[in-house]
Design a protein around this motif. Sequence first.
Motif, PDB file in Angstrom:
ATOM      1  N   LYS A   1       0.819  -1.285  -0.027  1.00  0.00           N
ATOM      2  CA  LYS A   1       0.032   0.114  -0.051  1.00  0.00           C
ATOM      3  C   LYS A   1       0.743   1.132  -0.047  1.00  0.00           C
ATOM      4  N   ARG A   2       2.049   1.216   0.998  1.00  0.00           N
ATOM      5  CA  ARG A   2       2.743   2.502   1.027  1.00  0.00           C
ATOM      6  C   ARG A   2       3.286   2.696  -0.410  1.00  0.00           C
ATOM      7  N   ASP A   3       3.922   1.765  -0.942  1.00  0.00           N
ATOM      8  CA  ASP A   3       4.542   2.276  -2.319  1.00  0.00           C
ATOM      9  C   ASP A   3       3.372   2.200  -3.581  1.00  0.00           C
ATOM     10  N   ALA A   4       2.253   1.699  -2.930  1.00  0.00           N
ATOM     11  CA  ALA A   4       1.317   1.918  -4.159  1.00  0.00           C
ATOM     12  C   ALA A   4       1.616   0.782  -5.327  1.00  0.00           C
ATOM     13  N   VAL A   5       2.077  -0.298  -4.997  1.00  0.00           N
ATOM     14  CA  VAL A   5       2.422  -1.098  -5.897  1.00  0.00           C
ATOM     15  C   VAL A   5       2.099  -2.697  -5.764  1.00  0.00           C
ATOM     16  N   LEU A   6       1.868  -3.290  -6.877  1.00  0.00           N
ATOM     17  CA  LEU A   6       1.723  -4.819  -6.569  1.00  0.00           C
ATOM     18  C   LEU A   6       3.327  -5.302  -6.861  1.00  0.00           C
ATOM     19  N   ARG A   7       3.556  -6.275  -6.113  1.00  0.00           N
ATOM     20  CA  ARG A   7       5.050  -6.742  -5.971  1.00  0.00           C
ATOM     21  C   ARG A   7       5.036  -8.213  -5.961  1.00  0.00           C
ATOM     22  N   CYS A   8       5.783  -8.839  -6.900  1.00  0.00           N
ATOM     23  CA  CYS A   8       5.840 -10.362  -6.555  1.00  0.00           C
ATOM     24  C   CYS A   8       7.126 -10.717  -5.667  1.00  0.00           C
ATOM     25  N   HIS A   9       6.937 -11.553  -4.551  1.00  0.00           N
ATOM     26  CA  HIS A   9       8.094 -11.628  -3.702  1.00  0.00           C
ATOM     27  C   HIS A   9       8.873 -12.630  -4.247  1.00  0.00           C
ATOM     28  N   HIS A  10       8.592 -13.352  -5.529  1.00  0.00           N
ATOM     29  CA  HIS A  10       9.276 -14.249  -5.983  1.00  0.00           C
ATOM     30  C   HIS A  10      10.404 -14.244  -6.891  1.00  0.00           C
ATOM     31  N   CYS A  11       9.703 -12.957  -7.866  1.00  0.00           N
ATOM     32  CA  CYS A  11      10.812 -12.679  -8.860  1.00  0.00           C
ATOM     33  C   CYS A  11      10.788 -11.130  -9.182  1.00  0.00           C
ATOM     34  N   GLY A  12      10.387 -10.419  -8.282  1.00  0.00           N
ATOM     35  CA  GLY A  12      10.599  -9.051  -8.110  1.00  0.00           C
ATOM     36  C   GLY A  12       9.738  -8.213  -9.051  1.00  0.00           C
TER      37      GLY A  12
ATOM     38  N   ARG B   1      -5.923   1.590 -10.887  1.00  0.00           N
ATOM     39  CA  ARG B   1      -6.775   2.320 -10.178  1.00  0.00           C
ATOM     40  C   ARG B   1      -8.355   1.681 -10.218  1.00  0.00           C
ATOM     41  N   ALA B   2      -8.280   0.834 -11.248  1.00  0.00           N
ATOM     42  CA  ALA B   2      -9.674   0.072 -11.406  1.00  0.00           C
ATOM     43  C   ALA B   2      -9.387  -1.527 -11.988  1.00  0.00           C
ATOM     44  N   CYS B   3     -10.322  -2.094 -11.613  1.00  0.00           N
ATOM     45  CA  CYS B   3     -10.149  -3.768 -11.915  1.00  0.00           C
ATOM     46  C   CYS B   3      -9.708  -3.724 -13.457  1.00  0.00           C
ATOM     47  N   PRO B   4      -8.350  -4.268 -13.712  1.00  0.00           N
ATOM     48  CA  PRO B   4      -7.852  -4.308 -15.335  1.00  0.00           C
ATOM     49  C   PRO B   4      -9.133  -5.141 -16.113  1.00  0.00           C
TER      50      PRO B   4
END
Length: 709
Positions: A433-444, A451-454
């Motif tokens: 939330k803080r960085d406002a990103v989706l981030r994968c913990h496996h590949c980076g 902003r809305a559902c893709p």
Amino acid sequence: MEVARVIVDAPLPQPLDYAAGELGPAALHAGTPVFAPLGARSVAGIVVGRAAAPSIDVAKVRPLRALIADVAPLPDDWLQFTRFAADYYHCGWGEIAVPALPPALRKITGADPAKRVLALRKRYPGRAAESAPSAGPPVTLREEQRVAVDAIVAALGGFAPFLLFGVTGSGKTEVYLHAIAAALAADPAAQVLLLVPEINLTPQLEALLRSRFPGEPVVSQHSALADGERTAAWLQAHEGRARIVVGTRLAVFAAVPHLRLIVVDEEHDPSLKAGDGVRFSARDLAVKRAQMLRLPVVLGSATPSLESWAAAQAGRYRLLALAQRAGGAAKVEAPGAEGTAGGTSGLGVPGGTGATAESVGAPARVVAVDVRAHPPEHGLSGPLRSALAATVARGEQALVFINRRGYSPVLACDACGWLSNCPRCSTFAAYHKRDAVLRCHHCGWQQRVPRACPTCGNQDLQPVGQGTQRLEETLREMLPQARLARIDRDSTRRKGAAAATLDAVHAGDIDILVGTQMIAKGHDFRRVSLVCVLNADAQLLATDFRAPERLFATLAQVSGRAGRAGQPARVLLQTRYPDHPLYVALARHDFAGFARQQLAERRATHLPPFVHAALLTAQARAMETATTLLELGRELALPLAPQGMNLYDPVPMPLERVDNEHRAQMLIESPRRPALHAFLREWLPALRAAIAERKLRARWHLEVDPASI
Ligand code: ADP
Ligand code: ZN
Ligand code: ZN
């Protein structure tokens, strides 16, 4: 024509032949580190012997380029040990031995080898007096510690593996220190090697050793050191100037010519096994090294690996048990006294356990909180909420442990079912939330939060599940006056950030610390009286056969964080399975019972340590390529496999795709270790040749004694 036989960091079955050339006869001496031409490059290598004639055409023999440094050759026993390791893990000798040299020495420079080392020697003179801090008051060993130390000291001079078993705070480190003192006192040249799983545990330990052994040079060896310091530490150990060598797993290969004692702390820790390159186990190799050199090796743990526990049960290792906590008289609870059966009655009543003198030093009470009876809200059930509030109100500290970083592991669209999948992996990208990103913990992989559902355009995307950040937010809303801090890989990216937060906890400036297992290790939180564990069930249900063992170790470790200064401490474990045998054993502080039950299960299901295993893993852009490689392996293996050996079918790995590579594995098991190794020795070269011949575009590796299956 006499040649030097040289190993280099490559998967070669044999050393390579080189002429000494301008370097003269010194370059033919076994153990000499050299630079050798390989194709168009120059690479670091180690001379392992000489031969009267080359095994290749004389005309093709090239001369060595240079000596790596002006240092004494690596001793014979070191060469034999690395050779053993290479044979055991079925890799090239040089793949194990050469990376054990410090990186700065392996780097090709124009510098004169003598000058390179000279400069380092000047900068890090070793024995020269370092300001010796005071040694602190001498500790009088308790009876059981004395028994342990005496046993180790009596064994000096011969091979003797010990398993030192005692909960956190039972005084294991004190036993190591006394055994080290005795080993060093017995022989003025003696050196000792102390292995620890984590880099961030080395400074602490190094400081302790310096204060307890003022005047004795202590060095540490791990990958976070700057090049110069690392080289100097290696040289000081190699030249016998450093008498105490502390290091992480690679330090098991440290050159330590007068080694007299090896200690492996937290011997159960998975970090002692290499996760990339050659997958060696520093613990297992430490035992082997001790055997080859005929010295005692002490494996210490509060929750030993089941391998070591089984070895102790079978009498192959000597069990040294510390039953008491050092803080004071331990109160051993009757089994079941603080079990899980009664559910959570009485939780959250401030002062409910009452501080009494006899509970000083007692282990924390572990209580399972049944989430079916107490459904959590934002991850926290009622009993945990009230216990946290009460703890803060009393001015005590609490730890909240959850094994997931980020805000939530998934972001979801309720309207259409969209989930934040990682495009490169077969798993979710976590919501930060803080960085406002989706981030994968496996590949980076990462992307700004949409902003809305893709898929459907819905603007109301919801976080699903809990991560450390979200938990911190929930706690902030719940207890606005409490001082919160968080420790996980995100919050500690900045150098020194973790240490600063931990200092604040120690200083009492933090009321609640939220964190991942990073908070479990090696920290002595004296004023913590409550530990909350969220979501341990995820690991309870994991498919890997070692998951229960790891979970027990982690939970025992987090529990051990609390109440070390004597206040009554509680561990609240939120679970759907309060009667699970693992949790019941944990609540009884009954590692032996847990181990007995796990080992019975392993025996019944033919798992290590009752069988010996190797795991062939392949990864490729297409799953088909990976499985083709494994099928090829299986085909080649079938005619070679001895009676009783099990060759399993290739299967996709639990996490099938990572960073767009599909991964599959094939397990090989044998009731007999020699049979497994004899098979691997025949099979691997055939497999390597077949893969090359078919030009399979897949990466693969073999792991002996796999960490997880
Ligand atoms: P462990 O390594 O098992 O976690 P430590 O050896 O670090 O335990 O001991 C925990 C604490 O107890 C340390 O502060 C240590 O100095 C202290 N301690 C250990 N043994 C004794 C003893 N015999 N007498 C007094 N204090 C001790
Ligand atoms: Zn949608
Ligand atoms: Zn990914």
